[in-house]
Design a protein around this motif. Structure first.
Motif, PDB file in Angstrom:
ATOM      1  N   LEU A 247       0.794  -1.313  -0.059  1.00  0.00           N
ATOM      2  CA  LEU A 247      -0.142   0.034  -0.207  1.00  0.00           C
ATOM      3  C   LEU A 247       1.050   1.356  -0.006  1.00  0.00           C
ATOM      4  N   SER A 248       0.670   1.847  -1.030  1.00  0.00           N
ATOM      5  CA  SER A 248       0.714   3.710  -0.718  1.00  0.00           C
ATOM      6  C   SER A 248      -0.229   4.842  -0.368  1.00  0.00           C
ATOM      7  N   CYS A 249       0.804   5.577   0.022  1.00  0.00           N
ATOM      8  CA  CYS A 249      -0.511   6.835   0.636  1.00  0.00           C
ATOM      9  C   CYS A 249       0.375   7.884   0.435  1.00  0.00           C
ATOM     10  N   ALA A 250      -0.078   8.742  -0.862  1.00  0.00           N
ATOM     11  CA  ALA A 250       0.461  10.359  -1.017  1.00  0.00           C
ATOM     12  C   ALA A 250      -0.316  11.331  -0.657  1.00  0.00           C
ATOM     13  N   ALA A 251       0.431  12.018   0.511  1.00  0.00           N
ATOM     14  CA  ALA A 251      -0.020  13.186   0.629  1.00  0.00           C
ATOM     15  C   ALA A 251      -0.093  14.571   0.067  1.00  0.00           C
ATOM     16  N   SER A 252      -0.303  15.199   0.076  1.00  0.00           N
ATOM     17  CA  SER A 252       0.028  17.039  -0.555  1.00  0.00           C
ATOM     18  C   SER A 252      -1.230  17.810  -0.613  1.00  0.00           C
ATOM     19  N   GLY A 253      -0.286  18.944  -0.031  1.00  0.00           N
ATOM     20  CA  GLY A 253      -1.273  20.127   0.300  1.00  0.00           C
ATOM     21  C   GLY A 253      -0.695  20.307   1.658  1.00  0.00           C
ATOM     22  N   ARG A 254       0.057  19.517   2.207  1.00  0.00           N
ATOM     23  CA  ARG A 254       1.555  20.365   3.398  1.00  0.00           C
ATOM     24  C   ARG A 254       1.737  18.714   3.697  1.00  0.00           C
ATOM     25  N   THR A 255       3.681  19.248   4.387  1.00  0.00           N
ATOM     26  CA  THR A 255       4.515  18.430   4.386  1.00  0.00           C
ATOM     27  C   THR A 255       4.690  18.077   6.181  1.00  0.00           C
ATOM     28  N   PHE A 256       4.505  16.693   5.707  1.00  0.00           N
ATOM     29  CA  PHE A 256       4.544  15.985   6.649  1.00  0.00           C
ATOM     30  C   PHE A 256       6.223  15.155   7.379  1.00  0.00           C
ATOM     31  N   SER A 257       7.259  15.898   6.603  1.00  0.00           N
ATOM     32  CA  SER A 257       8.164  14.626   7.078  1.00  0.00           C
ATOM     33  C   SER A 257       8.615  15.093   8.367  1.00  0.00           C
ATOM     34  N   ASN A 258       7.975  15.936   9.544  1.00  0.00           N
ATOM     35  CA  ASN A 258       8.920  16.635  10.435  1.00  0.00           C
ATOM     36  C   ASN A 258       7.335  15.684  11.786  1.00  0.00           C
ATOM     37  N   TYR A 259       6.155  14.615  11.029  1.00  0.00           N
ATOM     38  CA  TYR A 259       4.701  14.317  12.190  1.00  0.00           C
ATOM     39  C   TYR A 259       4.678  12.984  12.006  1.00  0.00           C
ATOM     40  N   ALA A 260       4.785  12.232  12.961  1.00  0.00           N
ATOM     41  CA  ALA A 260       4.191  10.460  12.624  1.00  0.00           C
ATOM     42  C   ALA A 260       3.341  10.491  11.118  1.00  0.00           C
ATOM     43  N   MET A 261       3.080   9.539  10.915  1.00  0.00           N
ATOM     44  CA  MET A 261       1.906   9.172   9.236  1.00  0.00           C
ATOM     45  C   MET A 261       1.659   7.446   9.878  1.00  0.00           C
ATOM     46  N   GLY A 262       0.659   7.256   9.903  1.00  0.00           N
ATOM     47  CA  GLY A 262       0.654   5.658   9.745  1.00  0.00           C
ATOM     48  C   GLY A 262      -0.939   4.909   9.347  1.00  0.00           C
ATOM     49  N   TRP A 263      -0.834   3.733   9.267  1.00  0.00           N
ATOM     50  CA  TRP A 263      -1.764   3.143   9.032  1.00  0.00           C
ATOM     51  C   TRP A 263      -3.000   2.358   9.576  1.00  0.00           C
ATOM     52  N   PHE A 264      -3.987   2.291   9.999  1.00  0.00           N
ATOM     53  CA  PHE A 264      -5.163   1.681   9.919  1.00  0.00           C
ATOM     54  C   PHE A 264      -5.825   0.853   9.479  1.00  0.00           C
ATOM     55  N   ARG A 265      -7.517   0.138  10.258  1.00  0.00           N
ATOM     56  CA  ARG A 265      -7.811  -0.300   8.966  1.00  0.00           C
ATOM     57  C   ARG A 265      -8.916  -0.966   9.896  1.00  0.00           C
ATOM     58  N   GLN A 266     -10.382  -1.072   9.143  1.00  0.00           N
ATOM     59  CA  GLN A 266     -11.727  -1.753   9.646  1.00  0.00           C
ATOM     60  C   GLN A 266     -11.926  -2.281   8.768  1.00  0.00           C
ATOM     61  N   ALA A 267     -12.569  -3.688   9.540  1.00  0.00           N
ATOM     62  CA  ALA A 267     -13.025  -4.546   8.486  1.00  0.00           C
ATOM     63  C   ALA A 267     -14.543  -3.901   9.149  1.00  0.00           C
ATOM     64  N   PRO A 268     -15.354  -4.799   8.233  1.00  0.00           N
ATOM     65  CA  PRO A 268     -16.538  -5.342   8.520  1.00  0.00           C
ATOM     66  C   PRO A 268     -17.473  -4.803   9.926  1.00  0.00           C
ATOM     67  N   GLY A 269     -17.946  -4.314  10.433  1.00  0.00           N
ATOM     68  CA  GLY A 269     -18.776  -4.434  11.549  1.00  0.00           C
ATOM     69  C   GLY A 269     -17.902  -4.304  13.125  1.00  0.00           C
ATOM     70  N   LYS A 270     -16.705  -4.086  12.322  1.00  0.00           N
ATOM     71  CA  LYS A 270     -15.353  -3.907  13.728  1.00  0.00           C
ATOM     72  C   LYS A 270     -15.371  -1.991  13.043  1.00  0.00           C
ATOM     73  N   GLU A 271     -14.107  -2.287  15.074  1.00  0.00           N
ATOM     74  CA  GLU A 271     -13.675  -0.668  15.095  1.00  0.00           C
ATOM     75  C   GLU A 271     -12.666  -0.095  14.439  1.00  0.00           C
ATOM     76  N   ARG A 272     -11.846   0.726  14.073  1.00  0.00           N
ATOM     77  CA  ARG A 272     -11.003   1.296  12.893  1.00  0.00           C
ATOM     78  C   ARG A 272      -9.606   0.528  14.301  1.00  0.00           C
ATOM     79  N   GLU A 273      -8.436   0.098  13.968  1.00  0.00           N
ATOM     80  CA  GLU A 273      -7.926  -0.027  14.199  1.00  0.00           C
ATOM     81  C   GLU A 273      -5.817  -0.454  14.114  1.00  0.00           C
ATOM     82  N   PHE A 274      -5.234  -0.160  14.971  1.00  0.00           N
ATOM     83  CA  PHE A 274      -4.393   0.393  14.844  1.00  0.00           C
ATOM     84  C   PHE A 274      -3.247  -0.676  13.811  1.00  0.00           C
ATOM     85  N   VAL A 275      -2.483  -0.432  12.564  1.00  0.00           N
ATOM     86  CA  VAL A 275      -1.784  -1.061  11.789  1.00  0.00           C
ATOM     87  C   VAL A 275       0.058  -1.059  12.191  1.00  0.00           C
ATOM     88  N   ALA A 276       0.198   0.011  12.002  1.00  0.00           N
ATOM     89  CA  ALA A 276       1.677   0.648  11.829  1.00  0.00           C
ATOM     90  C   ALA A 276       2.103   2.285  12.240  1.00  0.00           C
TER      91      ALA A 276
END
Length: 125
Positions: A20-49
């Motif tokens: 998976l890739s995520c491209a950000a635009s509109g601001r620079t995120f180089s000084n800030y944490a970035m992450g991945w979350f996921r949400q399966a049907p019927g479940k809450e959003r959960e942390f991945v990395a």
């Protein structure tokens, strides 16, 4: 306007891999944490990395440790998630998140200010 756009989702058989890739635009995120979350049907959003601004620190959910790898390219303002040894339990919509606190790799959704629209990952058995 800040935008975060995920790509790379799809259908894969158990044991396979996706990146998976995520491209950000509109601001620079180089000084800030970035992450991945996921949400399966019927479940809450959960942390991945998560990854710190400089990329020197990472944090993973126990369920993906040893199988998933998060990385970032600050020159391109992107964050990636390499997913190996996928199982049907990994099936979910995956979201990238940006704007997390400097110096940390938080695993909580409310730590992040910006979100992508999500990309579907389906793992068949």
């Amino acid at each position: 306007q800040v935008r975060m756009v995920e790509s790379g989702g799809g259908l894969v058989q158990a044991g396979g891999s996706l990146r998976l890739s995520c491209a950000a635009s509109g601001r620079t995120f180089s000084n800030y944490a970035m992450g991945w979350f996921r949400q399966a049907p019927g479940k809450e959003r959960e942390f991945v990395a998560a990854i710190s601004g400089g990329g020197g620190s990472t944090n993973y959910a126990d369920s993906v440790k040893g199988r998933f790898t998060i990385s970032r390219d600050n020159a391109k303002n992107t964050v990636n998630l390499q997913m190996n040894s996928l199982t049907p339990e990994d099936t979910a919509v995956y979201y990238c998140a940006g704007g997390g606190p400097r110096g940390y790799t938080p695993g909580t959704p409310w730590a992040y200010d910006y979100w992508g629209q999500g990309t579907q990952v389906t793992v068949s058995s």
